[in-house]
Design a protein around this motif. Sequence first.
Motif, short mmCIF file in Angstrom:
data_model
loop_
_atom_site.label_atom_id
_atom_site.label_comp_id
_atom_site.label_asym_id
_atom_site.label_seq_id
_atom_site.Cartn_x
_atom_site.Cartn_y
_atom_site.Cartn_z
N ILE A 2 22.74 10.29 11.44
CA ILE A 2 21.88 11.27 12.13
C ILE A 2 20.42 10.84 12.05
N LEU A 3 19.99 10.39 10.86
CA LEU A 3 18.60 9.96 10.68
C LEU A 3 18.30 8.73 11.53
N ASN A 4 19.25 7.80 11.62
CA ASN A 4 19.08 6.62 12.48
C ASN A 4 18.98 7.01 13.95
N ASN A 5 19.75 8.04 14.33
CA ASN A 5 19.69 8.56 15.70
C ASN A 5 18.31 9.15 15.98
N ALA A 6 17.77 9.88 15.00
CA ALA A 6 16.42 10.47 15.14
C ALA A 6 15.36 9.38 15.27
N ILE A 7 15.51 8.30 14.47
CA ILE A 7 14.56 7.17 14.54
C ILE A 7 14.65 6.48 15.90
N HIS A 8 15.87 6.39 16.44
CA HIS A 8 16.07 5.80 17.77
C HIS A 8 15.35 6.63 18.84
N MET A 9 15.38 7.96 18.67
CA MET A 9 14.71 8.86 19.62
C MET A 9 13.19 8.82 19.48
N LYS A 10 12.73 8.63 18.20
CA LYS A 10 11.29 8.60 17.93
C LYS A 10 11.02 7.57 16.83
N PRO A 11 10.77 6.31 17.21
CA PRO A 11 10.65 5.22 16.22
C PRO A 11 9.60 5.45 15.13
N SER A 12 8.55 6.21 15.42
CA SER A 12 7.49 6.44 14.42
C SER A 12 8.00 7.22 13.21
N LEU A 13 9.18 7.82 13.32
CA LEU A 13 9.74 8.58 12.19
C LEU A 13 10.29 7.68 11.10
N GLY A 14 10.49 6.39 11.40
CA GLY A 14 11.09 5.46 10.45
C GLY A 14 10.34 5.41 9.13
N LYS A 15 9.01 5.25 9.19
CA LYS A 15 8.18 5.18 7.97
C LYS A 15 8.25 6.50 7.21
N PHE A 16 8.16 7.61 7.93
CA PHE A 16 8.20 8.95 7.31
C PHE A 16 9.52 9.17 6.56
#
Length: 429
Positions: free
Chosen positions: A278-292
């Motif tokens: 789910i978290l990888n899916n969220a990062i795919h939707m909004k890449p800037s979330l990866g660092k957070f």
Amino acid sequence: MGECWLQSARVARKAGHHQTAYNALLNAGKSKLSELYVERAKWLWSKGEAHQGLIILQKGVELCFPDNQVPSDAKSKLIHGEALLLVGRFMEETANFESNAVMKKYKDVTVCLPEWENGHFYLAKYYDKLMPTVTENKMEKQGELIKYIVIHFGRSLHFGNQFIYQSMPRMLSLWLDLGAKAYECEKAGRHDRAQMKTDLAKINKVITEHTQLLAPYQFLTAFSQLISRICHSHSEVFVVLMAIIAKVFVAYPQQAVWMMTAVSKSSYPMRMNRCKEILNNAIHMKPSLGKFIGDAARLTDKLLELCNKSVDGNTSTLSMSIHFKSLKKLVEEQTFSEILIPLQSVMIPTLPSVPGTHSNHDPFPGGWAYIAGFGDTVEILASLQKPKKITLKGSDGKSYIMMCKPKDDLRKDCRLMEFNSLINKVHLH
């Protein structure tokens, strides 16, 4: 003048002053207002005379809206819809009518006012009430009935949030439970598995449509329920569930991350892996979330170390700068992401006060405090689990006391806090 008397009657009725309400209704009677019949019926219902209220209401509908003619102006349309809804509710209350007659009345409301949340909510609620009696002997009808319930609860939420704490959890429960039942049917090779699969596919499609139409903050009200079902046995249901959780996470990462990190550190491999997905899916939707997300995971690891730090019976305090250097250093890094201090006021969404979905509504108004550092003293509390009391320094300059509790399932505590918050909302209204 008539409207003023009518408003006085409404206020008195809600306060339980029946005689005052009756006097106001008598004065309002001279004005010949169409909503007078609705208020009279509500007054009778509040006194426990639902059958008499139904007679008054039906007479009023016939007089004000002959031959069920739909009025052209918006105000009269709303009065007509409200009167029809009350007729349906009174018919249901008196239990003297067939379910088909009550159902027809509720359906008439949604035809008269297709964009009114009340009509869709009460129709879905009545479908839900009928489900045990309808599906007792005919299990094949269950999927069809659940589809209608999910459709109308979703439409109700699309047009307002008045019933969100009933509609949203019930809609999700029916869908997820049916998915689990469909999986069991398939696994057991039951004869009705094909029908269950077809019904579930239709409901998955409806839930997907609701996911696109409803605002993320609406799903956030049931986020803990969604998270608790991430190990769902049916793969097609999980795909839709993942899309909902990812959508909420992308919209409100600061609130969602606190609920997700606990799951991401689960000792159950499937739960942990699904959380990562789910978290990888969220990062795919909004890449800037990866660092957070990475920083939140590191913070969680360090807080778990603090929780699990073993102490002897005589120790009452520890030092953050001596015993937990890495945690202190982590949050003081210049590049460390802003992570919200999880206060109840910024974790539970505020709903709009007027009807409508309000996709641009801000459910967390006011200033947020982010973790800026830690106080040096870590106090060991003298209970069985030896929880540790720490002080968080907020970006707003204030200090916040938190408790870190080891080797315990905090989900029950979290559910209890949510329940208490809901009770507080009820008392406020």
